[in-house]
Design a protein around this motif. Sequence first.
Motif, PDB file in Angstrom:
ATOM      1  N   ALA A   1      86.190  45.130  98.903  1.00 31.87           N
ATOM      2  CA  ALA A   1      85.875  46.511  98.526  1.00 31.87           C
ATOM      3  C   ALA A   1      86.500  46.791  97.168  1.00 31.87           C
ATOM      4  CB  ALA A   1      86.389  47.484  99.592  1.00 31.87           C
ATOM      5  N   GLY A   2      85.790  46.378  96.116  1.00 28.64           N
ATOM      6  CA  GLY A   2      86.355  46.514  94.783  1.00 28.64           C
ATOM      7  C   GLY A   2      87.481  45.520  94.569  1.00 28.64           C
TER       8      GLY A   2
ATOM      9  N   MET B   1      88.499  42.727  92.572  1.00 28.24           N
ATOM     10  CA  MET B   1      87.961  42.257  91.295  1.00 28.24           C
ATOM     11  C   MET B   1      88.490  40.867  90.936  1.00 28.24           C
ATOM     12  SD  MET B   1      85.997  44.741  90.966  1.00 28.24           S
ATOM     13  CE  MET B   1      85.268  44.966  89.350  1.00 28.24           C
TER      14      MET B   1
ATOM     15  N   GLY C   1      91.694  48.278  93.448  1.00 25.77           N
ATOM     16  CA  GLY C   1      91.804  49.545  92.732  1.00 25.77           C
ATOM     17  C   GLY C   1      91.988  50.750  93.629  1.00 25.77           C
ATOM     18  N   SER C   2      91.181  51.770  93.348  1.00 24.36           N
ATOM     19  CA  SER C   2      91.383  53.066  93.991  1.00 24.36           C
ATOM     20  C   SER C   2      91.138  53.000  95.494  1.00 24.36           C
ATOM     21  CB  SER C   2      90.462  54.106  93.362  1.00 24.36           C
ATOM     22  OG  SER C   2      89.117  53.718  93.555  1.00 24.36           O
ATOM     23  N   GLY C   3      90.256  52.115  95.912  1.00 22.55           N
ATOM     24  CA  GLY C   3      90.080  51.933  97.352  1.00 22.55           C
ATOM     25  C   GLY C   3      89.279  53.020  98.034  1.00 22.55           C
ATOM     26  N   THR C   4      88.330  53.636  97.338  1.00 21.29           N
ATOM     27  CA  THR C   4      87.559  54.672  98.036  1.00 21.29           C
ATOM     28  C   THR C   4      86.614  54.046  99.070  1.00 21.29           C
ATOM     29  OG1 THR C   4      85.729  54.830  96.429  1.00 21.29           O
ATOM     30  CG2 THR C   4      87.660  56.227  96.039  1.00 21.29           C
ATOM     31  N   ASN C   5      86.099  52.859  98.795  1.00 19.82           N
ATOM     32  CA  ASN C   5      85.281  52.185  99.821  1.00 19.82           C
ATOM     33  C   ASN C   5      86.142  51.776 101.010  1.00 19.82           C
ATOM     34  OD1 ASN C   5      82.305  51.770  99.163  1.00 19.82           O
ATOM     35  ND2 ASN C   5      83.321  51.412  97.198  1.00 19.82           N
TER      36      ASN C   5
ATOM     37  N   GLU D   1      77.656  54.258  98.412  1.00 22.52           N
ATOM     38  CA  GLU D   1      78.453  53.120  98.903  1.00 22.52           C
ATOM     39  C   GLU D   1      79.227  53.507 100.156  1.00 22.52           C
ATOM     40  OE1 GLU D   1      79.628  50.191  95.409  1.00 22.52           O
ATOM     41  OE2 GLU D   1      80.707  52.072  95.214  1.00 22.52           O
TER      42      GLU D   1
ATOM     43  N   LYS E   1      78.911  55.857  94.290  1.00 26.30           N
ATOM     44  CA  LYS E   1      79.998  55.737  95.282  1.00 26.30           C
ATOM     45  C   LYS E   1      79.704  56.541  96.542  1.00 26.30           C
ATOM     46  CE  LYS E   1      83.920  53.940  92.873  1.00 26.30           C
ATOM     47  NZ  LYS E   1      85.379  53.986  92.724  1.00 26.30           N
TER      48      LYS E   1
ATOM     49  N   ILE F   1      80.660  44.643  98.621  1.00 27.75           N
ATOM     50  CA  ILE F   1      79.788  45.728  98.151  1.00 27.75           C
ATOM     51  C   ILE F   1      79.725  45.654  96.634  1.00 27.75           C
ATOM     52  CG2 ILE F   1      81.623  47.506  98.162  1.00 27.75           C
ATOM     53  CD1 ILE F   1      79.068  49.321  99.208  1.00 27.75           C
ATOM     54  N   HIS F   2      78.517  45.770  96.117  1.00 33.61           N
ATOM     55  CA  HIS F   2      78.296  45.629  94.680  1.00 33.61           C
ATOM     56  C   HIS F   2      77.511  46.847  94.189  1.00 33.61           C
ATOM     57  CE1 HIS F   2      77.792  43.603  90.859  1.00 33.61           C
ATOM     58  NE2 HIS F   2      76.531  43.963  90.871  1.00 33.61           N
ATOM     59  N   PRO F   3      77.919  47.430  93.039  1.00 39.40           N
ATOM     60  CA  PRO F   3      77.303  48.685  92.603  1.00 39.40           C
ATOM     61  C   PRO F   3      76.002  48.517  91.816  1.00 39.40           C
ATOM     62  CG  PRO F   3      79.138  48.179  91.173  1.00 39.40           C
ATOM     63  CD  PRO F   3      79.085  47.071  92.198  1.00 39.40           C
TER      64      PRO F   3
HETATM   65  C1  GAR Z   1      82.853  50.049  93.794  1.00 40.57           C
HETATM   66  O1  GAR Z   1      81.889  50.780  93.092  1.00 40.57           O
HETATM   67  C2  GAR Z   1      82.362  48.655  94.099  1.00 40.57           C
HETATM   68  O2  GAR Z   1      80.988  48.585  94.345  1.00 40.57           O
HETATM   69  C3  GAR Z   1      82.712  47.943  92.823  1.00 40.57           C
HETATM   70  O3  GAR Z   1      83.966  48.440  92.458  1.00 40.57           O
HETATM   71  C4  GAR Z   1      84.085  49.779  92.922  1.00 40.57           C
HETATM   72  C5  GAR Z   1      85.378  49.910  93.689  1.00 40.57           C
HETATM   73  O4  GAR Z   1      85.649  51.245  93.925  1.00 40.57           O
HETATM   74  N1  GAR Z   1      82.750  46.532  93.020  1.00 40.57           N
HETATM   75  C6  GAR Z   1      82.457  45.657  92.074  1.00 40.57           C
HETATM   76  O5  GAR Z   1      82.126  45.969  90.942  1.00 40.57           O
HETATM   77  C7  GAR Z   1      82.533  44.207  92.521  1.00 40.57           C
HETATM   78  N2  GAR Z   1      82.040  43.348  91.511  1.00 40.57           N
HETATM   79  P1  GAR Z   1      86.703  51.706  95.026  1.00 40.57           P
HETATM   80  O6  GAR Z   1      88.021  50.975  94.724  1.00 40.57           O
HETATM   81  O7  GAR Z   1      86.833  53.175  94.810  1.00 40.57           O
HETATM   82  O8  GAR Z   1      86.162  51.352  96.365  1.00 40.57           O
END
Ligand code: GAR
Length: 209
Positions: free
Chosen positions: A86-87, A89, A10-14, A173, A170, A107-109
């Motif tokens: 990092a996200g 899914m 996704g957005s990849g902020t981590n 994170e 976040k 990383i898990h929220p």
């Molecule tokens: C983060 O909050 C991460 O912990 C979560 O997805 C988000 C990704 O955000 N991960 C999960 O839920 C894994 N099961 P990001 O793309 O902005 O990093």
Amino acid sequence: RAKVAILISGSGTNMAALLYAAKHPECPYEVVLVGSNDPAAAGLQLAKAEGIATFAHPHKGMERAAHDAVMDEAIRAADAEYVALAGYMRILTPEFVAQWEGRMLNIHPSLLPKYKGLHTHERALAAGDSHGGASVHLVTAELDDGPILGQMSVAIIPGDSADTLAARVKFAEHQLYPTILSDYVSRYDNPDWLLAKVEALALALPETH
Ligand code: GAR
């Protein structure tokens, strides 16, 4: 420096937090690849713009094992020693997890072992918890179940929605992941440290150690 591949969906902020921490000259890891199951993942554009190699292969229409194998090949071609999810899914096959046992972090929220899986913030709010948070753990075949390497808790405040809590988590994170990844790769070759850490957490040591 330890070579790390980051997988995102996704957005990849981590991912961004991991990349920018790696710009510090004393950071013990470097990012050699950002990979995704979604060619449109926003994080890929940023990684490219930062001069990091990227790789994307859609999972649609593929067997899970075949897609994992394609990702695995790209990670190995980039010479990565560690994988940081990092996200990302995707549920991973036990075969892929076994290939990277002890060298793949996620990383898990939530404050694991609470709220494995999805909708962690909704569940923390519904339970009336005073805190949410994030956990970094080693990936094992069981979802969100591997040895926990570090956690950060985040206060829940009146009026929080799942979205406001997710945004606050976040921030945590983005501090937690680079710190724990750095810590882990710099001590990976020290079995005493690893053993003490895992024993302190009363969790099983990955088989490869
Ligand atoms: C983060 O909050 C991460 O912990 C979560 O997805 C988000 C990704 O955000 N991960 C999960 O839920 C894994 N099961 P990001 O793309 O902005 O990093």
